[in-house]
Design a protein around this motif. Structure first.
Motif, short mmCIF file in Angstrom:
data_model
loop_
_atom_site.label_atom_id
_atom_site.label_comp_id
_atom_site.label_asym_id
_atom_site.label_seq_id
_atom_site.Cartn_x
_atom_site.Cartn_y
_atom_site.Cartn_z
N ALA A 327 0.66 -1.24 0.02
CA ALA A 327 0.07 0.01 -0.14
C ALA A 327 0.90 1.39 -0.10
CB ALA A 327 -1.01 -0.16 1.35
N ARG A 328 0.42 2.05 -0.84
CA ARG A 328 1.19 3.52 -0.84
C ARG A 328 1.20 4.30 0.33
NH1 ARG A 328 -0.44 7.19 -3.85
NH2 ARG A 328 -2.17 6.49 -4.98
N CYS A 329 -0.18 4.28 1.18
CA CYS A 329 -0.44 4.82 2.00
C CYS A 329 -1.50 4.18 2.95
CB CYS A 329 -1.08 6.41 1.65
SG CYS A 329 -2.65 6.12 0.64
N GLU A 330 -1.57 4.73 4.28
CA GLU A 330 -2.60 4.09 5.07
C GLU A 330 -3.83 4.93 5.32
OE1 GLU A 330 0.43 2.92 8.76
OE2 GLU A 330 0.67 4.72 8.05
N VAL A 331 -3.66 6.20 4.81
CA VAL A 331 -5.09 6.91 4.73
C VAL A 331 -5.16 7.92 3.64
CG1 VAL A 331 -6.25 9.10 6.09
CG2 VAL A 331 -4.99 7.30 7.34
N VAL A 367 -16.37 12.85 -6.65
CA VAL A 367 -16.14 11.89 -5.65
C VAL A 367 -15.93 10.48 -6.02
CG1 VAL A 367 -17.91 10.86 -3.73
CG2 VAL A 367 -17.99 13.19 -4.24
N LYS A 368 -16.42 10.18 -7.18
CA LYS A 368 -16.35 8.80 -7.90
C LYS A 368 -14.96 8.54 -7.93
CE LYS A 368 -18.29 5.39 -11.17
NZ LYS A 368 -19.06 5.47 -12.25
N GLY A 369 -14.43 9.39 -8.75
CA GLY A 369 -12.89 9.29 -9.39
C GLY A 369 -12.15 9.38 -7.74
N ALA A 370 -12.28 10.26 -6.93
CA ALA A 370 -11.39 10.20 -5.83
C ALA A 370 -11.61 9.23 -4.99
CB ALA A 370 -12.04 11.41 -4.94
N MET A 371 -12.71 8.57 -4.74
CA MET A 371 -12.79 7.17 -4.13
C MET A 371 -12.20 6.01 -5.03
SD MET A 371 -14.29 7.92 -1.21
CE MET A 371 -14.15 6.29 -0.58
N LYS A 372 -12.06 6.10 -6.14
CA LYS A 372 -11.47 5.17 -6.95
C LYS A 372 -9.79 5.18 -6.57
CE LYS A 372 -14.71 3.91 -10.71
NZ LYS A 372 -14.55 4.10 -12.43
N ALA A 373 -9.36 6.38 -6.50
CA ALA A 373 -7.99 6.80 -6.42
C ALA A 373 -7.77 6.03 -4.98
CB ALA A 373 -7.66 8.20 -6.41
N ALA A 374 -8.66 6.51 -3.98
CA ALA A 374 -8.38 5.83 -2.64
C ALA A 374 -8.29 4.29 -2.54
CB ALA A 374 -9.58 6.51 -1.59
N ASP A 375 -9.12 3.52 -3.50
CA ASP A 375 -9.01 2.24 -3.23
C ASP A 375 -7.78 1.65 -4.09
OD1 ASP A 375 -10.72 -0.18 -2.88
OD2 ASP A 375 -10.40 -0.42 -5.04
N ARG A 376 -7.30 2.33 -5.13
CA ARG A 376 -6.10 2.01 -5.71
C ARG A 376 -4.95 2.19 -4.92
NH1 ARG A 376 -8.43 4.39 -10.61
NH2 ARG A 376 -7.50 6.30 -10.19
N SER A 377 -4.90 3.31 -4.19
CA SER A 377 -3.85 3.44 -3.11
C SER A 377 -3.61 2.50 -2.33
CB SER A 377 -4.04 4.74 -2.41
OG SER A 377 -5.16 4.50 -1.32
N GLY A 378 -4.66 1.55 -1.95
CA GLY A 378 -4.44 0.46 -0.70
C GLY A 378 -4.56 1.20 0.73
N ALA A 379 -4.96 2.25 0.73
CA ALA A 379 -5.37 2.75 2.12
C ALA A 379 -6.31 1.92 2.82
CB ALA A 379 -5.56 4.34 1.98
N ARG A 380 -6.20 1.89 4.29
CA ARG A 380 -7.10 1.38 5.01
C ARG A 380 -8.26 2.35 5.33
NH1 ARG A 380 -4.31 -0.07 10.35
NH2 ARG A 380 -6.24 -0.53 10.84
N PHE A 381 -8.03 3.46 5.36
CA PHE A 381 -9.10 4.41 5.62
C PHE A 381 -9.10 5.45 4.73
CE2 PHE A 381 -7.58 2.65 9.77
CZ PHE A 381 -8.75 2.05 10.22
N ALA A 382 -10.22 6.06 4.43
CA ALA A 382 -10.28 7.38 3.62
C ALA A 382 -10.98 8.46 4.45
CB ALA A 382 -11.37 7.24 2.43
#
Length: 425
Positions: A327-331, A367-382
């Protein structure tokens, strides 16, 4: 039409890119951690050195020097070589900076790229990554065992268990000359080709390392160093094995082991993983009691190892294991609007200051694009923040695995997120 680059990495030089690079970093850091726990200080070495350093230190009869070095002339017509191994450079630095005049042993560790012009294949690269340690100035079997134990702990700390330690003794100055003559007498009676006969003249031990079936068959009954050890060398080896037994480190005595570098004496070892095929060595080393004097320093002993980061990554894969967090990040911060982005930029900086890895959605994504980016980052939390949240002084904390989201006070976001990331520890 998609434009592609006309450039690629040099042949035999692997790239490590995300997310796989996280495993590379975890393996490298894991292998060196045990050395630091044993009091080994970091040394940073030049990528290139005077060619003569390796010719004298490594040995002109070795394949490394005679066939595999990247050697070139600089603009002042001096011959320099990209470092093929670490020990000679460490020894040069120890002599140059007078470290051998202080407390002994000098205990050093290092990590980085090394270079050998070999035919590339899986596990054998022209730019190879290694972790190494050197302990210089004390001839103590317990120190030999410590060095071996550090390597063993490094591998096991990564979860690797399908390897074995092979060990032998290559004797000392009181028995090597006599054994060399005995081995040469044996080899010169064989129908060797001219190149192999030349190698037998320069360094007969290297002939025992020949991988060609015909040569291995001819040398099957060759005299072995371990059967001709002096009393002192034999006692040293037995004490090393005794320390390994006490430490609970399993080993196999391999009398035919020959390392690829000429400076080894007495204790010599290699870690082997059969899951890698032909390139089964994942690390090795030994004692080099005459090297410092050969390079112009004091007549001090030394022992060290080099562990292959690339091959350890492959060994883990062979066992179906991985290391590190891809994961690139945790949050991951999801701002909904410019005011929210400005606040999240500050919040991200505050979280990073506590050691939490944080990334943000940039570029005005919805929102949709940002949440896809969050998912691809491997973060545990958004962290989701919009204008309404700002007005209410709250922020959304979403757990990516479950999709569950809860509102938390914005003023308490740092403490709450840190607790969520660390599990309240």
């Amino acid at each position: 039409m998609t434009k592609t680059s006309s450039f690629s990495a040099p042949k035999g030089v692997p790239d490590y890119v995300p997310p796989g690079s996280a495993e590379f970093v975890a393996v490298r850091d894991g292998l060196i951690r045990a050395a630091r726990l044993a009091g080994y200080g970091h040394i940073e070495l030049p990528i290139f050195e005077d060619t003569e350093l390796f010719a004298r230190g490594v040995g002109e009869s070795t394949d490394v020097v005679s066939k595999e070095m990247f050697t070139f002339s600089d603009r002042s017509d001096r011959s320099v070589t990209l470092r093929p191994e670490g020990t000679a450079g460490v020894m040069r630095a120890v002599i140059e900076h007078g470290l051998d005049r202080g407390q002994l042993p000098v205990k050093l560790c290092y990590a980085g790229p090394f270079f050998r012009y070999e035919r590339p294949q899986a596990g054998r690269y022209r730019q190879l990554q290694q972790v190494g340690v050197e302990a210089i100035g004390v001839d103590d079997p317990a120190l030999d065992a410590e060095v071996i134990a550090i390597a063993d702990a490094g591998f096991r700390g990564l979860g690797l268990d399908g390897f074995r330690l092979e060990i032998t003794s290559l004797g000392d100055e009181t028995c090597r000359p006599q054994y060399r003559e005995r081995l040469q007498e044996f080899l010169f009676d064989l129908p060797l080709d001219s190149e192999t006969r030349r190698r037998a003249q320069l360094n007969p031990l290297r002939v025992l390392d020949d991988k060609r079936p015909a040569v291995r068959e001819m040398t099957a009954n060759a005299p072995l160093m371990i059967d001709h050890l002096s009393e002192s060398a034999k006692a040293h080896f037995e004490q090393v094995l005794g320390h390994l037994d006490a430490l609970g480190i399993p080993y196999v005595v391999n009398p035919r082991m020959v390392r690829g570098l000429d400076y080894y004496t007495k204790t010599t070892f290699e870690f082997v993983h059969d899951g890698l095929g032909a390139q089964s060595g994942i690390g090795g080393g030994g004692r080099y009691d005459g090297l410092m004097a050969e390079l112009g320093g004091q007549a001090l002993s030394g022992i060290g190892f080099g562990l292959g980061v690339d091959r350890t990554v492959l060994a883990l894969a062979a066992e179906g294991k991985t290391a590190g967090d891809p994961a690139r990040c945790e949050v991951f911060g999801v701002p909904l609007g410019d005011a929210a982005k400005q606040r999240l930029v500050v919040l991200a900086a505050q979280l990073r200051a506590t050691g939490v890895r944080v990334d943000l959605a940039y570029g005005g994504r919805g929102v949709k694009g940002a949440m896809k980016a969050a998912d691809r980052s491997g973060a545990r939390f958004a962290l989701v923040l919009g204008d309404r949240d700002l007005a209410e002084n709250t922020i959304g904390l979403k757990e990516m695995a479950t999709g569950e989201q809860r509102q938390i006070p914005l003023d308490e976001a740092v403490a709450t997120v840190v607790a969520a990331v660390t599990g309240g520890q």
